[in-house]
Design a protein around this motif. Structure first.
Motif, PDB file in Angstrom:
ATOM      1  N   LYS A 173       0.819  -1.216   0.000  1.00  0.00           N
ATOM      2  CA  LYS A 173       0.000   0.000   0.000  1.00  0.00           C
ATOM      3  C   LYS A 173       0.854   1.267   0.000  1.00  0.00           C
ATOM      4  O   LYS A 173       0.331   2.379   0.087  1.00  0.00           O
ATOM      5  CB  LYS A 173      -0.940  -0.004   1.208  1.00  0.00           C
ATOM      6  N   LYS A 174       2.176   1.061  -0.041  1.00  0.00           N
ATOM      7  CA  LYS A 174       3.143   2.168  -0.074  1.00  0.00           C
ATOM      8  C   LYS A 174       3.035   3.065   1.156  1.00  0.00           C
ATOM      9  O   LYS A 174       3.350   4.256   1.106  1.00  0.00           O
ATOM     10  CB  LYS A 174       2.966   2.986  -1.354  1.00  0.00           C
ATOM     11  N   ILE A 175       2.559   2.477   2.262  1.00  0.00           N
ATOM     12  CA  ILE A 175       2.551   3.201   3.542  1.00  0.00           C
ATOM     13  C   ILE A 175       3.959   3.241   4.100  1.00  0.00           C
ATOM     14  O   ILE A 175       4.371   4.214   4.745  1.00  0.00           O
ATOM     15  CB  ILE A 175       1.581   2.515   4.529  1.00  0.00           C
ATOM     16  N   LEU A 176       4.705   2.173   3.840  1.00  0.00           N
ATOM     17  CA  LEU A 176       6.079   2.054   4.304  1.00  0.00           C
ATOM     18  C   LEU A 176       6.982   1.846   3.104  1.00  0.00           C
ATOM     19  O   LEU A 176       6.667   1.049   2.219  1.00  0.00           O
ATOM     20  CB  LEU A 176       6.208   0.863   5.276  1.00  0.00           C
ATOM     21  N   GLU A 177       8.075   2.583   3.063  1.00  0.00           N
ATOM     22  CA  GLU A 177       9.037   2.423   1.976  1.00  0.00           C
ATOM     23  C   GLU A 177       9.532   0.985   1.918  1.00  0.00           C
ATOM     24  O   GLU A 177       9.758   0.352   2.939  1.00  0.00           O
ATOM     25  CB  GLU A 177      10.208   3.377   2.217  1.00  0.00           C
ATOM     26  N   ARG A 178       9.704   0.465   0.687  1.00  0.00           N
ATOM     27  CA  ARG A 178      10.074  -0.931   0.534  1.00  0.00           C
ATOM     28  C   ARG A 178      11.385  -1.272   1.239  1.00  0.00           C
ATOM     29  O   ARG A 178      11.490  -2.284   1.916  1.00  0.00           O
ATOM     30  CB  ARG A 178      10.175  -1.297  -0.955  1.00  0.00           C
ATOM     31  N   LYS A 179      12.398  -0.419   1.090  1.00  0.00           N
ATOM     32  CA  LYS A 179      13.693  -0.686   1.709  1.00  0.00           C
ATOM     33  C   LYS A 179      13.588  -0.675   3.226  1.00  0.00           C
ATOM     34  O   LYS A 179      14.194  -1.495   3.914  1.00  0.00           O
ATOM     35  CB  LYS A 179      14.726   0.339   1.243  1.00  0.00           C
ATOM     36  N   LEU A 180      12.796   0.274   3.754  1.00  0.00           N
ATOM     37  CA  LEU A 180      12.623   0.333   5.210  1.00  0.00           C
ATOM     38  C   LEU A 180      11.846  -0.885   5.698  1.00  0.00           C
ATOM     39  O   LEU A 180      12.175  -1.472   6.735  1.00  0.00           O
ATOM     40  CB  LEU A 180      11.894   1.615   5.600  1.00  0.00           C
ATOM     41  N   SER A 181      10.803  -1.277   4.950  1.00  0.00           N
ATOM     42  CA  SER A 181      10.024  -2.463   5.314  1.00  0.00           C
ATOM     43  C   SER A 181      10.913  -3.690   5.394  1.00  0.00           C
ATOM     44  O   SER A 181      10.837  -4.476   6.351  1.00  0.00           O
ATOM     45  CB  SER A 181       8.917  -2.684   4.283  1.00  0.00           C
ATOM     46  N   ARG A 182      11.776  -3.848   4.386  1.00  0.00           N
ATOM     47  CA  ARG A 182      12.664  -5.008   4.347  1.00  0.00           C
ATOM     48  C   ARG A 182      13.584  -5.034   5.563  1.00  0.00           C
ATOM     49  O   ARG A 182      13.790  -6.088   6.181  1.00  0.00           O
ATOM     50  CB  ARG A 182      13.488  -4.969   3.058  1.00  0.00           C
ATOM     51  N   LYS A 183      14.125  -3.879   5.924  1.00  0.00           N
ATOM     52  CA  LYS A 183      15.068  -3.843   7.046  1.00  0.00           C
ATOM     53  C   LYS A 183      14.374  -3.956   8.409  1.00  0.00           C
ATOM     54  O   LYS A 183      14.937  -4.494   9.361  1.00  0.00           O
ATOM     55  CB  LYS A 183      15.922  -2.572   6.983  1.00  0.00           C
ATOM     56  N   VAL A 184      13.152  -3.473   8.500  1.00  0.00           N
ATOM     57  CA  VAL A 184      12.407  -3.653   9.753  1.00  0.00           C
ATOM     58  C   VAL A 184      12.096  -5.136   9.962  1.00  0.00           C
ATOM     59  O   VAL A 184      12.202  -5.659  11.075  1.00  0.00           O
ATOM     60  CB  VAL A 184      11.112  -2.812   9.747  1.00  0.00           C
ATOM     61  N   ILE A 185      11.722  -5.825   8.876  1.00  0.00           N
ATOM     62  CA  ILE A 185      11.508  -7.270   8.956  1.00  0.00           C
ATOM     63  C   ILE A 185      12.801  -7.966   9.377  1.00  0.00           C
ATOM     64  O   ILE A 185      12.810  -8.842  10.240  1.00  0.00           O
ATOM     65  CB  ILE A 185      11.009  -7.818   7.605  1.00  0.00           C
ATOM     66  N   HIS A 186      13.912  -7.564   8.759  1.00  0.00           N
ATOM     67  CA  HIS A 186      15.222  -8.141   9.076  1.00  0.00           C
ATOM     68  C   HIS A 186      15.571  -7.925  10.547  1.00  0.00           C
ATOM     69  O   HIS A 186      16.056  -8.838  11.229  1.00  0.00           O
ATOM     70  CB  HIS A 186      16.279  -7.474   8.188  1.00  0.00           C
ATOM     71  N   THR A 187      15.313  -6.720  11.052  1.00  0.00           N
ATOM     72  CA  THR A 187      15.707  -6.358  12.423  1.00  0.00           C
ATOM     73  C   THR A 187      14.860  -7.045  13.476  1.00  0.00           C
ATOM     74  O   THR A 187      15.368  -7.416  14.539  1.00  0.00           O
ATOM     75  CB  THR A 187      15.617  -4.826  12.608  1.00  0.00           C
TER      76      THR A 187
END
Length: 334
Positions: free
Chosen positions: A124-138
């Motif tokens: 939904k583009k609420i969260l930037e893709r790169k940030l989403s990926r790193k939040v999942i990683h973290t």
């Protein structure tokens, strides 16, 4: 002309139809194949755990003779110290395979919903893709480790728990290889929107979780440190570095920054200490956070340097960081 017309009206549509069917088959989920992959990964996790348990001569793996976590119960059995919180869980949930199966199912559902949340936010583009990926990683690894106390004192409990990231690994493999179509997951987890990327860093990440769970489990300070440094340290290094690292690039690696490296050390070290404190408090780990802090700082510092080196194109951080933490930890803790 008639022949040409026949080709256009007959053969060409048939070819088009065959292409559509082939495309449909490529995106179809072969349930049997996915289940077979899941079974193979789970059996592999169990086999690796058995090797580590029966090979006391391998210094980099926890065994019954290790110190300071020398108790045979710390690898997956009963806590070496009676703790009211653990005793209460045992009284409520029981202490056997049924509890472990339920805990694994609950952890798997929780992990899936957690990743799905960021899939949706990214789609939904609420969260930037790169940030989403790193939040999942973290957060995914630490979230999973927080479910470990739900598992029983059975020596097989770590293998039940290892099935949780193993199933996630199967899911990533299915999406990355095209067996499963899930564009939201690709957008949330990949860097450039290519599903093949899921077969690299994300898949390695889940395999590391399988190994640290099956081989090290709740009684190993270097095991939880490897998890914390790979997840919390490496994840926050990227998040902070992208936002605060523009003016402080490292002289030997322009892709990394001092801000990112500092975030790696602080978050990785802090998370490592936190997990040691938690599992010591619950009685699974004999070494407390105070005694482990200095050695955890050594691991965090070494992994910070490793993450900052210009070798990203050669060696993935999801391999170099946890492997270094486990190998170095086998010396500093034992």
């Amino acid at each position: 002309a008639g022949a040409v017309t026949a080709v256009r009206l007959g053969v060409a549509p048939n070819r088009s139809r065959r292409r559509k069917l082939a495309s449909h088959d490529a995106g179809h989920i072969d349930t049997g194949r996915v289940v077979a992959c899941a079974y193979a990964v789970c059996v592999g996790a169990v086999a690796l755990g058995e090797v580590s348990r029966r090979a006391p001569g391998i210094a980099s793996m926890p065994s019954r003779d290790w110190a300071p976590t020398a108790s045979p119960k710390t690898r997956g059995g009963s806590p070496p110290r009676a703790v009211p919180a653990v005793e209460a869980l045992d009284a409520i949930l029981g202490d056997g395979p049924a509890r472990d199966a339920g805990a694994a199912l609950g952890a798997a559902v929780g992990a899936y919903l957690w990743v799905k949340l960021f899939d949706v936010l990214a789609s939904k583009k609420i969260l930037e893709r790169k940030l989403s990926r790193k939040v999942i990683h973290t957060t995914s690894g630490p979230f999973f480790a927080l479910t470990w106390p739900l598992f029983s004192s059975s020596p097989a409990a770590c293998y039940f728990a290892a099935c949780v990231p193993a199933l996630q690994a199967v899911r990533l493999f299915g999406i990355g290889s095209g067996l499963i179509k899930n564009e939201n997951a690709v957008r949330a987890v990949s860097r450039e929107g290519d599903k093949v990327e899921l077969l690299k860093g994300p898949l390695i990440y889940t395999i590391v979780l399988v190994v640290t769970t099956a081989l090290y489990w709740r009684g190993s300070p270097e095991g939880v440190a490897a998890l914390a440094l790979m997840c919390g340290g490496d994840g926050m290094a990227d998040i902070v570095g992208r936002r605060l690292g523009a003016g402080n690039k490292l002289p030997f690696n322009e892709d990394k920054s001092a801000a990112g490296s500092l975030a790696f050390f602080i978050v990785g070290f802090g998370m490592s200490v936190g997990f040691v404190a938690l599992f010591h408090h619950l009685g699974y780990m004999e070494m407390d956070a105070g005694a482990a802090a200095g050695r955890l700082a050594v691991l965090a510092a070494a992994c910070t340097v490793a993450e900052a080196l210009p070798v990203t194109g050669v060696l993935d951080d999801n391999i170099s960081v946890p492997v270094l933490a486990l190998v170095l930890g086998s010396f500093v803790f034992h």
